[in-house]
Design a protein around this motif. Structure first.
Motif, short mmCIF file in Angstrom:
data_model
loop_
_atom_site.label_atom_id
_atom_site.label_comp_id
_atom_site.label_asym_id
_atom_site.label_seq_id
_atom_site.Cartn_x
_atom_site.Cartn_y
_atom_site.Cartn_z
N ILE A 169 0.96 -1.39 -0.06
CA ILE A 169 0.02 -0.01 0.19
C ILE A 169 0.73 1.32 -0.07
CG2 ILE A 169 -1.71 1.19 1.11
CD1 ILE A 169 -2.85 -1.40 0.09
N LEU A 170 2.03 1.16 0.84
CA LEU A 170 2.88 2.50 0.57
C LEU A 170 3.63 2.45 -0.62
CD1 LEU A 170 4.37 4.51 2.50
CD2 LEU A 170 6.08 2.77 2.78
N ARG A 171 3.97 1.60 -1.27
CA ARG A 171 4.48 1.46 -2.59
C ARG A 171 3.29 2.34 -3.48
NH1 ARG A 171 3.36 -1.49 -6.74
NH2 ARG A 171 2.72 -3.29 -5.50
N VAL A 172 2.15 1.65 -3.40
CA VAL A 172 0.97 2.26 -4.36
C VAL A 172 0.92 3.67 -4.09
CG1 VAL A 172 -1.46 2.14 -4.67
CG2 VAL A 172 0.07 0.00 -4.67
N ALA A 173 0.78 4.15 -2.84
CA ALA A 173 0.45 5.60 -2.47
C ALA A 173 1.40 6.45 -3.18
CB ALA A 173 0.52 5.72 -1.13
N MET A 180 0.34 11.62 -9.94
CA MET A 180 -0.72 12.77 -9.75
C MET A 180 0.18 14.30 -9.71
SD MET A 180 -3.45 13.61 -6.46
CE MET A 180 -2.08 13.44 -5.30
N ASN A 181 1.13 14.24 -9.07
CA ASN A 181 2.02 15.67 -8.91
C ASN A 181 2.39 15.95 -10.50
OD1 ASN A 181 2.00 15.68 -6.14
ND2 ASN A 181 3.73 14.81 -5.86
N LEU A 186 -5.23 14.64 -13.17
CA LEU A 186 -5.40 13.86 -11.72
C LEU A 186 -5.67 14.88 -10.25
CD1 LEU A 186 -3.09 10.70 -12.26
CD2 LEU A 186 -5.74 10.99 -12.02
N GLN A 187 -4.72 15.90 -10.51
CA GLN A 187 -4.83 16.93 -9.29
C GLN A 187 -5.93 17.50 -9.32
OE1 GLN A 187 -1.77 19.74 -9.86
NE2 GLN A 187 -0.39 18.14 -10.35
N ILE A 188 -6.58 18.00 -10.28
CA ILE A 188 -8.00 18.38 -10.21
C ILE A 188 -9.08 17.29 -9.75
CG2 ILE A 188 -9.99 19.30 -11.62
CD1 ILE A 188 -7.93 20.49 -13.50
N LYS A 189 -9.19 16.10 -10.06
CA LYS A 189 -9.89 15.14 -9.62
C LYS A 189 -10.00 15.02 -7.94
CE LYS A 189 -10.52 12.16 -13.77
NZ LYS A 189 -10.24 10.85 -14.23
N CYS A 190 -8.52 14.94 -7.67
CA CYS A 190 -8.26 14.60 -6.21
C CYS A 190 -8.86 15.96 -5.36
CB CYS A 190 -6.90 14.32 -6.08
SG CYS A 190 -6.23 13.80 -4.34
N GLU A 191 -8.44 16.86 -5.77
CA GLU A 191 -8.87 18.40 -5.16
C GLU A 191 -10.28 18.38 -5.03
OE1 GLU A 191 -6.70 21.29 -7.50
OE2 GLU A 191 -4.77 20.98 -6.81
N GLY A 192 -11.00 17.87 -6.10
CA GLY A 192 -12.53 17.85 -5.98
C GLY A 192 -12.92 17.03 -4.91
#
Length: 203
Positions: A169-173, A180-181, A186-192
Protein backbone atom coordinates in the motif's frame (compact mmCIF):
# COMPACT_ATOMS: atom_id res chain seq x y z
CA UNK A 1 -4.62 18.23 0.56
CA UNK A 2 -4.07 16.25 3.77
CA UNK A 3 -1.49 13.47 3.91
CA UNK A 4 -2.27 9.83 3.27
CA UNK A 5 -1.28 7.68 6.27
CA UNK A 6 0.40 4.74 4.52
CA UNK A 7 3.93 5.33 5.87
CA UNK A 8 2.83 5.45 9.50
CA UNK A 9 0.58 2.45 8.95
CA UNK A 10 3.47 0.49 7.39
CA UNK A 11 5.82 1.31 10.28
CA UNK A 12 3.17 0.43 12.87
CA UNK A 13 2.42 -2.93 11.26
CA UNK A 14 6.13 -3.81 11.03
CA UNK A 15 6.76 -2.93 14.67
CA UNK A 16 3.76 -4.89 15.89
CA UNK A 17 4.72 -7.89 13.74
CA UNK A 18 8.14 -7.96 15.43
CA UNK A 19 6.52 -7.84 18.87
CA UNK A 20 4.08 -10.60 17.99
CA UNK A 21 6.91 -12.75 16.62
CA UNK A 22 9.07 -12.28 19.72
CA UNK A 23 6.24 -12.98 22.17
CA UNK A 24 4.12 -15.56 20.30
CA UNK A 25 1.32 -12.98 20.07
CA UNK A 26 1.78 -12.17 23.77
CA UNK A 27 0.53 -15.67 24.52
CA UNK A 28 -2.85 -15.08 22.90
CA UNK A 29 -4.16 -18.35 21.44
CA UNK A 30 -6.24 -16.59 18.80
CA UNK A 31 -3.18 -14.59 17.63
CA UNK A 32 -4.98 -11.29 18.18
CA UNK A 33 -7.36 -11.77 15.28
CA UNK A 34 -8.89 -8.32 15.77
CA UNK A 35 -5.49 -6.73 15.24
CA UNK A 36 -5.37 -8.62 11.94
CA UNK A 37 -8.85 -7.37 11.09
CA UNK A 38 -8.03 -3.76 11.89
CA UNK A 39 -4.96 -3.61 9.68
CA UNK A 40 -6.65 -5.44 6.82
CA UNK A 41 -9.51 -2.94 6.87
CA UNK A 42 -7.09 -0.02 7.18
CA UNK A 43 -5.06 -1.20 4.19
CA UNK A 44 -8.12 -1.68 2.02
CA UNK A 45 -9.52 1.62 3.25
CA UNK A 46 -6.42 3.35 1.89
CA UNK A 47 -7.04 1.73 -1.49
CA UNK A 48 -10.65 2.93 -1.35
CA UNK A 49 -9.48 6.44 -0.47
CA UNK A 50 -6.88 6.70 -3.21
CA UNK A 51 -9.18 5.22 -5.83
CA UNK A 52 -11.83 7.78 -4.89
CA UNK A 53 -9.31 10.60 -5.20
CA UNK A 54 -8.22 9.33 -8.61
CA UNK A 55 -11.84 8.99 -9.76
CA UNK A 56 -12.98 12.43 -8.66
CA UNK A 57 -15.93 13.91 -6.75
CA UNK A 58 -18.82 12.64 -8.89
CA UNK A 59 -19.35 8.95 -9.55
CA UNK A 60 -22.28 6.69 -10.41
CA UNK A 61 -24.04 4.46 -7.85
CA UNK A 62 -22.44 1.11 -6.96
CA UNK A 63 -19.10 2.24 -8.35
CA UNK A 64 -16.95 1.51 -5.29
CA UNK A 65 -15.92 -2.03 -6.24
CA UNK A 66 -15.22 -1.31 -9.95
CA UNK A 67 -13.32 1.84 -8.93
CA UNK A 68 -11.14 -0.02 -6.43
CA UNK A 69 -10.59 -2.90 -8.84
CA UNK A 70 -9.41 -0.58 -11.62
CA UNK A 71 -7.11 1.26 -9.23
CA UNK A 72 -5.57 -1.99 -7.95
CA UNK A 73 -5.00 -3.20 -11.50
CA UNK A 74 -3.28 0.07 -12.38
CA UNK A 75 -1.13 0.50 -9.29
CA UNK A 76 -0.87 -2.80 -7.39
CA UNK A 77 -0.65 -5.59 -9.97
CA UNK A 78 -2.31 -5.80 -13.38
CA UNK A 79 -1.91 -9.60 -13.43
CA UNK A 80 -3.87 -10.30 -10.23
CA UNK A 81 -7.45 -9.39 -11.07
CA UNK A 82 -8.87 -12.45 -9.28
CA UNK A 83 -6.83 -11.70 -6.15
CA UNK A 84 -8.10 -8.11 -6.24
CA UNK A 85 -11.72 -9.24 -6.57
CA UNK A 86 -11.42 -11.57 -3.59
CA UNK A 87 -9.48 -9.04 -1.49
CA UNK A 88 -12.05 -6.28 -2.07
CA UNK A 89 -14.98 -8.54 -1.17
CA UNK A 90 -13.25 -10.25 1.76
CA UNK A 91 -11.52 -7.30 3.40
CA UNK A 92 -13.36 -4.17 2.28
CA UNK A 93 -16.95 -5.39 2.19
CA UNK A 94 -17.36 -8.61 4.19
CA UNK A 95 -14.94 -7.84 7.02
CA UNK A 96 -16.08 -4.25 7.30
CA UNK A 97 -19.79 -5.05 7.38
CA UNK A 98 -19.80 -8.32 9.35
CA UNK A 99 -16.88 -7.84 11.75
CA UNK A 100 -14.92 -10.92 10.64
CA UNK A 101 -13.49 -12.71 7.64
CA UNK A 102 -16.12 -15.00 6.09
CA UNK A 103 -16.11 -17.69 3.42
CA UNK A 104 -16.92 -16.45 -0.08
CA UNK A 105 -18.78 -18.36 -2.77
CA UNK A 106 -19.13 -17.57 -6.47
CA UNK A 107 -22.14 -19.50 -7.82
CA UNK A 108 -21.39 -19.01 -11.52
CA UNK A 109 -18.01 -20.78 -11.23
CA UNK A 110 -18.72 -22.98 -8.20
CA UNK A 111 -15.63 -21.53 -6.54
CA UNK A 112 -15.49 -21.18 -2.76
CA UNK A 113 -12.86 -19.03 -1.09
CA UNK A 114 -11.13 -19.15 2.25
CA UNK A 115 -7.99 -17.37 3.43
CA UNK A 116 -4.49 -17.84 4.84
CA UNK A 117 -3.44 -14.61 6.51
CA UNK A 118 -0.27 -14.16 8.56
CA UNK A 119 1.08 -11.06 10.24
CA UNK A 120 4.61 -11.63 8.99
CA UNK A 121 6.68 -13.99 6.84
CA UNK A 122 5.50 -17.19 8.50
CA UNK A 123 3.75 -19.14 5.77
CA UNK A 124 4.31 -22.88 6.37
CA UNK A 125 5.35 -23.58 2.78
CA UNK A 126 7.15 -21.75 0.00
CA UNK A 127 4.20 -22.45 -2.32
CA UNK A 128 2.05 -19.93 -0.47
CA UNK A 129 3.24 -16.64 -1.91
CA UNK A 130 2.03 -13.31 -0.59
CA UNK A 131 -1.10 -12.00 -2.29
CA UNK A 132 -1.78 -15.15 -4.23
CA UNK A 133 -4.65 -17.59 -4.69
CA UNK A 134 -3.89 -21.24 -4.07
CA UNK A 135 -6.10 -24.26 -4.80
CA UNK A 136 -6.93 -26.10 -1.58
CA UNK A 137 -7.72 -29.76 -0.91
CA UNK A 138 -11.49 -29.97 -0.22
CA UNK A 139 -10.84 -32.81 2.22
CA UNK A 140 -9.56 -30.23 4.72
CA UNK A 141 -12.30 -27.67 4.12
CA UNK A 142 -15.22 -29.22 6.00
CA UNK A 143 -16.31 -25.96 7.68
CA UNK A 144 -16.37 -24.14 4.37
CA UNK A 145 -18.13 -26.91 2.44
CA UNK A 146 -20.77 -27.36 5.14
CA UNK A 147 -21.48 -23.61 5.07
CA UNK A 148 -21.99 -23.25 1.32
CA UNK A 149 -25.44 -24.18 -0.01
CA UNK A 150 -24.40 -24.49 -3.67
CA UNK A 151 -22.16 -26.96 -5.46
CA UNK A 152 -18.45 -26.34 -4.87
CA UNK A 153 -16.20 -27.30 -7.77
CA UNK A 154 -12.98 -25.85 -6.36
CA UNK A 155 -11.75 -24.28 -3.14
CA UNK A 156 -9.21 -21.47 -3.23
CA UNK A 157 -7.44 -19.52 -0.50
CA UNK A 158 -6.25 -15.93 -0.56
CA UNK A 159 -2.73 -15.97 0.89
CA UNK A 160 -1.63 -12.71 2.42
CA UNK A 161 1.04 -11.30 4.74
CA UNK A 162 -0.12 -8.17 6.55
CA UNK A 163 3.37 -6.68 6.79
CA UNK A 164 3.85 -7.09 3.05
CA UNK A 165 0.36 -5.76 2.30
CA UNK A 166 1.15 -2.59 4.26
CA UNK A 167 4.38 -2.26 2.28
CA UNK A 168 2.43 -2.77 -0.95
CA UNK A 169 0.00 0.00 0.00
CA UNK A 170 2.90 2.35 0.75
CA UNK A 171 4.41 1.62 -2.67
CA UNK A 172 1.05 2.18 -4.36
CA UNK A 173 0.62 5.50 -2.54
CA UNK A 174 4.04 6.68 -3.67
CA UNK A 175 3.33 5.69 -7.26
CA UNK A 176 -0.09 7.34 -7.26
CA UNK A 177 1.05 10.61 -5.66
CA UNK A 178 4.08 10.78 -7.96
CA UNK A 179 1.81 10.40 -10.97
CA UNK A 180 -0.69 12.90 -9.59
CA UNK A 181 2.02 15.50 -8.98
CA UNK A 182 2.83 15.57 -12.68
CA UNK A 183 -0.73 15.21 -14.01
CA UNK A 184 -2.97 18.25 -13.62
CA UNK A 185 -6.10 16.29 -14.52
CA UNK A 186 -5.47 13.88 -11.62
CA UNK A 187 -4.78 16.81 -9.32
CA UNK A 188 -8.12 18.39 -10.21
CA UNK A 189 -9.96 15.13 -9.55
CA UNK A 190 -8.28 14.67 -6.18
CA UNK A 191 -8.80 18.30 -5.18
CA UNK A 192 -12.48 17.91 -6.04
CA UNK A 193 -12.95 14.66 -4.11
CA UNK A 194 -10.83 15.26 -1.03
CA UNK A 195 -12.86 17.93 0.84
CA UNK A 196 -15.81 15.51 1.21
CA UNK A 197 -13.36 12.81 2.36
CA UNK A 198 -11.53 15.03 4.87
CA UNK A 199 -14.74 16.13 6.60
CA UNK A 200 -17.44 13.50 6.44
CA UNK A 201 -21.14 14.31 6.31
CA UNK A 202 -23.16 12.97 9.23
CA UNK A 203 -26.34 11.43 7.88
Amino acid sequence: MGNFSERGQNDEVSNLAKLFSQTAFLGDRSNFSHAHYGYLMACMGQIDLMSKCEWGPVEPPRNQTPRMLAFMENYLDAQKVDEHRVAIQLMRHTLMHTGALRFLYEPKTGTAYTWRIHFGDTFPSARFGHYSLSTEDPAYQHDLLSSVSGKVSVVKALNLQITQLAADILRVAKDYTTKMNTNRALQIKCEGAYPAIRVQTLK
